[in-house]
Design a protein around this motif. Sequence first.
Motif, PDB file in Angstrom:
ATOM      1  N   ASP A  28      -8.520 -14.015  -8.171  1.00 25.60           N
ATOM      2  CA  ASP A  28      -7.600 -13.351  -9.087  1.00 25.60           C
ATOM      3  C   ASP A  28      -8.154 -13.402 -10.508  1.00 25.60           C
ATOM      4  OD1 ASP A  28      -5.459 -12.319 -10.397  1.00 25.60           O
ATOM      5  OD2 ASP A  28      -4.153 -14.045 -10.130  1.00 25.60           O
ATOM      6  N   GLN A  29      -8.362 -14.596 -11.016  1.00 31.61           N
ATOM      7  CA  GLN A  29      -8.936 -14.751 -12.356  1.00 31.61           C
ATOM      8  C   GLN A  29     -10.285 -15.458 -12.227  1.00 31.61           C
ATOM      9  OE1 GLN A  29      -5.993 -16.347 -15.181  1.00 31.61           O
ATOM     10  NE2 GLN A  29      -4.414 -15.649 -13.753  1.00 31.61           N
ATOM     11  N   ILE A  30     -11.272 -14.908 -12.895  1.00 33.30           N
ATOM     12  CA  ILE A  30     -12.627 -15.445 -12.772  1.00 33.30           C
ATOM     13  C   ILE A  30     -13.089 -15.916 -14.151  1.00 33.30           C
ATOM     14  CG2 ILE A  30     -15.018 -14.896 -12.122  1.00 33.30           C
ATOM     15  CD1 ILE A  30     -13.386 -12.449 -10.577  1.00 33.30           C
ATOM     16  N   VAL A  31     -13.328 -17.234 -14.220  1.00 39.46           N
ATOM     17  CA  VAL A  31     -13.835 -17.788 -15.477  1.00 39.46           C
ATOM     18  C   VAL A  31     -15.358 -17.690 -15.427  1.00 39.46           C
ATOM     19  CG1 VAL A  31     -13.957 -19.844 -16.938  1.00 39.46           C
ATOM     20  CG2 VAL A  31     -11.897 -19.392 -15.583  1.00 39.46           C
ATOM     21  N   VAL A  32     -15.899 -16.815 -16.253  1.00 39.96           N
ATOM     22  CA  VAL A  32     -17.352 -16.597 -16.246  1.00 39.96           C
ATOM     23  C   VAL A  32     -17.979 -17.471 -17.334  1.00 39.96           C
ATOM     24  CG1 VAL A  32     -19.205 -14.902 -16.445  1.00 39.96           C
ATOM     25  CG2 VAL A  32     -16.998 -14.235 -15.470  1.00 39.96           C
ATOM     26  N   PHE A  33     -18.857 -18.361 -16.921  1.00 35.71           N
ATOM     27  CA  PHE A  33     -19.546 -19.242 -17.874  1.00 35.71           C
ATOM     28  C   PHE A  33     -20.758 -18.523 -18.452  1.00 35.71           C
ATOM     29  CE2 PHE A  33     -17.799 -23.587 -17.491  1.00 35.71           C
ATOM     30  CZ  PHE A  33     -16.819 -23.335 -16.539  1.00 35.71           C
ATOM     31  N   ARG A  34     -20.933 -18.665 -19.759  1.00 35.14           N
ATOM     32  CA  ARG A  34     -22.004 -17.912 -20.428  1.00 35.14           C
ATOM     33  C   ARG A  34     -23.084 -18.807 -21.014  1.00 35.14           C
ATOM     34  NH1 ARG A  34     -19.609 -15.087 -24.914  1.00 35.14           N
ATOM     35  NH2 ARG A  34     -21.078 -13.376 -24.634  1.00 35.14           N
ATOM     36  N   GLY A  35     -22.922 -20.111 -20.903  1.00 32.70           N
ATOM     37  CA  GLY A  35     -23.933 -21.013 -21.452  1.00 32.70           C
ATOM     38  C   GLY A  35     -23.498 -21.594 -22.776  1.00 32.70           C
ATOM     39  N   ALA A  36     -24.077 -22.754 -23.125  1.00 34.40           N
ATOM     40  CA  ALA A  36     -23.644 -23.508 -24.311  1.00 34.40           C
ATOM     41  C   ALA A  36     -23.992 -22.802 -25.616  1.00 34.40           C
ATOM     42  CB  ALA A  36     -24.271 -24.894 -24.278  1.00 34.40           C
ATOM     43  N   HIS A  37     -25.014 -21.913 -25.581  1.00 36.64           N
ATOM     44  CA  HIS A  37     -25.493 -21.288 -26.816  1.00 36.64           C
ATOM     45  C   HIS A  37     -24.655 -20.067 -27.213  1.00 36.64           C
ATOM     46  CE1 HIS A  37     -27.380 -19.396 -23.385  1.00 36.64           C
ATOM     47  NE2 HIS A  37     -27.600 -18.321 -24.130  1.00 36.64           N
ATOM     48  N   LEU A  38     -23.761 -19.641 -26.332  1.00 32.07           N
ATOM     49  CA  LEU A  38     -22.963 -18.453 -26.632  1.00 32.07           C
ATOM     50  C   LEU A  38     -21.526 -18.835 -26.995  1.00 32.07           C
ATOM     51  CD1 LEU A  38     -24.162 -16.092 -23.778  1.00 32.07           C
ATOM     52  CD2 LEU A  38     -24.705 -15.893 -26.198  1.00 32.07           C
ATOM     53  N   SER A  39     -20.940 -18.016 -27.822  1.00 32.64           N
ATOM     54  CA  SER A  39     -19.563 -18.269 -28.200  1.00 32.64           C
ATOM     55  C   SER A  39     -18.748 -16.976 -28.004  1.00 32.64           C
ATOM     56  CB  SER A  39     -19.499 -18.706 -29.661  1.00 32.64           C
ATOM     57  OG  SER A  39     -18.171 -18.994 -30.005  1.00 32.64           O
ATOM     58  N   PRO A  40     -17.653 -17.015 -27.304  1.00 34.74           N
ATOM     59  CA  PRO A  40     -17.110 -18.174 -26.584  1.00 34.74           C
ATOM     60  C   PRO A  40     -17.954 -18.509 -25.349  1.00 34.74           C
ATOM     61  CG  PRO A  40     -15.833 -16.222 -26.063  1.00 34.74           C
ATOM     62  CD  PRO A  40     -16.825 -15.808 -27.107  1.00 34.74           C
ATOM     63  N   GLN A  41     -17.819 -19.733 -24.896  1.00 41.30           N
ATOM     64  CA  GLN A  41     -18.658 -20.161 -23.772  1.00 41.30           C
ATOM     65  C   GLN A  41     -18.220 -19.562 -22.451  1.00 41.30           C
ATOM     66  OE1 GLN A  41     -19.068 -24.634 -24.897  1.00 41.30           O
ATOM     67  NE2 GLN A  41     -20.633 -24.175 -23.397  1.00 41.30           N
ATOM     68  N   THR A  42     -16.970 -19.128 -22.397  1.00 43.67           N
ATOM     69  CA  THR A  42     -16.489 -18.513 -21.146  1.00 43.67           C
ATOM     70  C   THR A  42     -15.756 -17.212 -21.452  1.00 43.67           C
ATOM     71  OG1 THR A  42     -14.385 -19.689 -21.251  1.00 43.67           O
ATOM     72  CG2 THR A  42     -16.149 -20.755 -20.017  1.00 43.67           C
ATOM     73  N   ARG A  43     -15.705 -16.362 -20.466  1.00 40.21           N
ATOM     74  CA  ARG A  43     -14.876 -15.152 -20.542  1.00 40.21           C
ATOM     75  C   ARG A  43     -14.045 -15.067 -19.269  1.00 40.21           C
ATOM     76  NH1 ARG A  43     -18.193 -11.197 -23.609  1.00 40.21           N
ATOM     77  NH2 ARG A  43     -17.603 -11.666 -25.743  1.00 40.21           N
ATOM     78  N   LEU A  44     -12.855 -14.579 -19.393  1.00 44.78           N
ATOM     79  CA  LEU A  44     -11.989 -14.451 -18.226  1.00 44.78           C
ATOM     80  C   LEU A  44     -12.023 -13.004 -17.731  1.00 44.78           C
ATOM     81  CD1 LEU A  44     -10.081 -16.354 -16.634  1.00 44.78           C
ATOM     82  CD2 LEU A  44      -8.198 -15.300 -17.869  1.00 44.78           C
ATOM     83  N   VAL A  45     -12.317 -12.836 -16.458  1.00 41.33           N
ATOM     84  CA  VAL A  45     -12.380 -11.502 -15.858  1.00 41.33           C
ATOM     85  C   VAL A  45     -11.375 -11.448 -14.710  1.00 41.33           C
ATOM     86  CG1 VAL A  45     -13.856  -9.890 -14.574  1.00 41.33           C
ATOM     87  CG2 VAL A  45     -14.810 -11.206 -16.485  1.00 41.33           C
ATOM     88  N   ARG A  46     -10.731 -10.314 -14.584  1.00 44.70           N
ATOM     89  CA  ARG A  46      -9.774 -10.139 -13.485  1.00 44.70           C
ATOM     90  C   ARG A  46     -10.505  -9.707 -12.216  1.00 44.70           C
ATOM     91  NH1 ARG A  46      -4.554 -12.033 -13.451  1.00 44.70           N
ATOM     92  NH2 ARG A  46      -4.017 -12.314 -15.636  1.00 44.70           N
ATOM     93  N   GLY A  47     -10.226 -10.409 -11.127  1.00 45.19           N
ATOM     94  CA  GLY A  47     -10.782 -10.010  -9.837  1.00 45.19           C
ATOM     95  C   GLY A  47      -9.763  -9.210  -9.049  1.00 45.19           C
ATOM     96  N   GLN A  48     -10.076  -8.895  -7.816  1.00 53.20           N
ATOM     97  CA  GLN A  48      -9.182  -8.046  -7.003  1.00 53.20           C
ATOM     98  C   GLN A  48      -8.132  -8.841  -6.231  1.00 53.20           C
ATOM     99  OE1 GLN A  48      -9.237  -4.641  -7.383  1.00 53.20           O
ATOM    100  NE2 GLN A  48     -10.526  -5.475  -9.023  1.00 53.20           N
ATOM    101  N   ASP A  49      -8.337 -10.153  -6.124  1.00 56.33           N
ATOM    102  CA  ASP A  49      -7.378 -11.016  -5.419  1.00 56.33           C
ATOM    103  C   ASP A  49      -6.991 -10.380  -4.082  1.00 56.33           C
ATOM    104  OD1 ASP A  49      -5.789 -13.181  -4.975  1.00 56.33           O
ATOM    105  OD2 ASP A  49      -4.093 -12.466  -6.174  1.00 56.33           O
ATOM    106  N   HIS A  50      -7.988  -9.962  -3.340  1.00 54.68           N
ATOM    107  CA  HIS A  50      -7.713  -9.200  -2.121  1.00 54.68           C
ATOM    108  C   HIS A  50      -7.151 -10.068  -1.002  1.00 54.68           C
ATOM    109  CE1 HIS A  50      -8.861  -6.832   1.550  1.00 54.68           C
ATOM    110  NE2 HIS A  50      -8.145  -5.976   0.837  1.00 54.68           N
ATOM    111  N   ARG A  51      -6.191  -9.516  -0.298  1.00 53.19           N
ATOM    112  CA  ARG A  51      -5.601 -10.180   0.871  1.00 53.19           C
ATOM    113  C   ARG A  51      -5.804  -9.311   2.098  1.00 53.19           C
ATOM    114  NH1 ARG A  51      -2.195 -14.415  -1.249  1.00 53.19           N
ATOM    115  NH2 ARG A  51      -2.550 -14.323  -3.482  1.00 53.19           N
ATOM    116  N   GLU A  52      -5.725  -9.964   3.238  1.00 48.88           N
ATOM    117  CA  GLU A  52      -6.069  -9.295   4.487  1.00 48.88           C
ATOM    118  C   GLU A  52      -5.179  -8.079   4.766  1.00 48.88           C
ATOM    119  OE1 GLU A  52      -6.108 -12.094   7.661  1.00 48.88           O
ATOM    120  OE2 GLU A  52      -7.735 -11.071   8.707  1.00 48.88           O
ATOM    121  N   ASP A  53      -3.913  -8.174   4.317  1.00 47.24           N
ATOM    122  CA  ASP A  53      -2.961  -7.119   4.667  1.00 47.24           C
ATOM    123  C   ASP A  53      -2.927  -5.973   3.651  1.00 47.24           C
ATOM    124  OD1 ASP A  53      -1.993  -8.696   2.706  1.00 47.24           O
ATOM    125  OD2 ASP A  53       0.009  -8.997   3.549  1.00 47.24           O
ATOM    126  N   ARG A  54      -3.867  -5.998   2.693  1.00 43.06           N
ATOM    127  CA  ARG A  54      -3.854  -4.923   1.686  1.00 43.06           C
ATOM    128  C   ARG A  54      -5.170  -4.143   1.747  1.00 43.06           C
ATOM    129  NH1 ARG A  54      -2.687  -8.559  -3.511  1.00 43.06           N
ATOM    130  NH2 ARG A  54      -0.781  -9.550  -2.794  1.00 43.06           N
TER     131      ARG A  54
END
Lengths: 256, 249
Positions: free
Chosen positions: A212-238
């Motif tokens: 559902d939510q994906i915390v993408v790490f970008r490394g210590a030298h970048l700011s911000p160090q993480t970015r949040l990306v939305r995933g599909q959160d897929h379920r079997e019945d959809r």
Amino acid sequence: MILNRYICVNKKAVNPKDKVDSFSCEKMIACHDITFRYPGAEIPLFNGLEVTIDKPGFHALFGPSGVGKTTLARILSGDIDTFSGRVQALADMPCLYTHNRERLPGWSPVGRHLEKTTPPGRQQLRDELIDHFGLSTLMGMRFSQLSMGQCNRVNLLRYLLQDFGILIMDESLANVDEPTRHAILYTIKSTFPESGFLYISHNVVEVSRFCDQIVVFRGAHLSPQTRLVRGQDHREDRPLDKTAMERSMLEIMNAA
Amino acid sequence: MLHRRIFQFLIVYLLGIGLLFGIKIVLNLSDYVIPGPAGVWQTGQAEFSRYVGDVLDTFAVAVIGQVLSILMALGVGVAGRRATWLGSFIKVAAYNVQAYPIVAIAPILFILLGDGFLTRLFIAAMICYFPLLLSVIGIMSEPVTDIEHFYRVTGRLRWQLEVKIRAFENLHKLTTVISGSATLAMAGTIVAEFIAANAGIGYSIRIALYQSDLAKILVALFIIGITLSLYQGILELLGAGLKKVWAAG
């Protein structure tokens, strides 16, 4: 069997020094201004790291090796407490961390080990999970006799039977073939719909599809160090929206 | 395992004897200094039964001493495995005491306890105790994190389970250490007998030394070596059997 384990109670500080006064039901995980340096390292791994995951569900920590996914997992689970900053994990039950290098003791077969470590009242869930994970034929075998993928499945299964508010799965399905891995992920999502999961994986397709939510790490030298990306959160019945999934994948790659 | 041990000993023993005979021939030494093969053989025939009895006497003391040491080392090692004040104290004390030659205090024991069974037992136990203790502490204080992690995070890791995991994972090391300590226990007993006791193979070797009878010493060494090889082989077999039974559940 569906377990509704996630009960929003309070903000729990992993580091006892950083206990918070306020109570909230807003965030599943909130890491604020985390700074951490491994002993002997020249630069800190985290420098004012901010990570927020707002609700329970199946989420991911994603990024190249060495950016701090496992370290953050260990901070969240309380394994590491020598950091500065504030960590709040919203759960009345423990935050468990499991990884793919764990082993079961060699003195008893896998089945007996699972019997002994299953909390009372979860025998039915155990049997269902054994079936879904494709482990039924392996219960009489020793852990050392299993393949790496089978070892990982058995290990993950025993954690799923425990009391947990958040389960961090660090490469827990490594070496498992893709169809089985997908079946397991669908099973986890349908069986524990209100629990919190953090899935650490290097597989961008899988992360985009299942999380559902994906915390993408970008490394210590970048700011911000993480970015949040939305995933599909897929379920079997959809149905799966492949275009949206490709967009998620692109966002992850761009964020990294 | 057993036959390999005996075979290894026979090779070493025969090489040693061969070296002695070689020196005798090269330097043209008399039978008084180094007896010939016939002399050794005759002495062996004459003294074998008595020396076997003496070796078994020494061996019994060594085994009792070793068993006591193992029990003490396991008890103290398990207590000292943790990074607590007590654990650190036990480790530091064990390292320091181990650095001191126990044989050097043997005369004190003989003065205080006399030259009987108890003194020999005490010295045998002391000599193999500290190396055993250090090994057990080393094994027991090393976490098997990939197994213990689950039990720790789910609150199941009691000290009994922790010891069980570490013992199971290091059973081969423990067996090797215990097997090796048999030599130390035997050496300790012989040294004790050599110093002041009135029984055992060490006492017989002391008499042979006073008689400058190298043949008797060579016969004694042969019986000691065979007995120790058999014992160590049996210990290793027991260790392997235990692991097999344990692993079979």
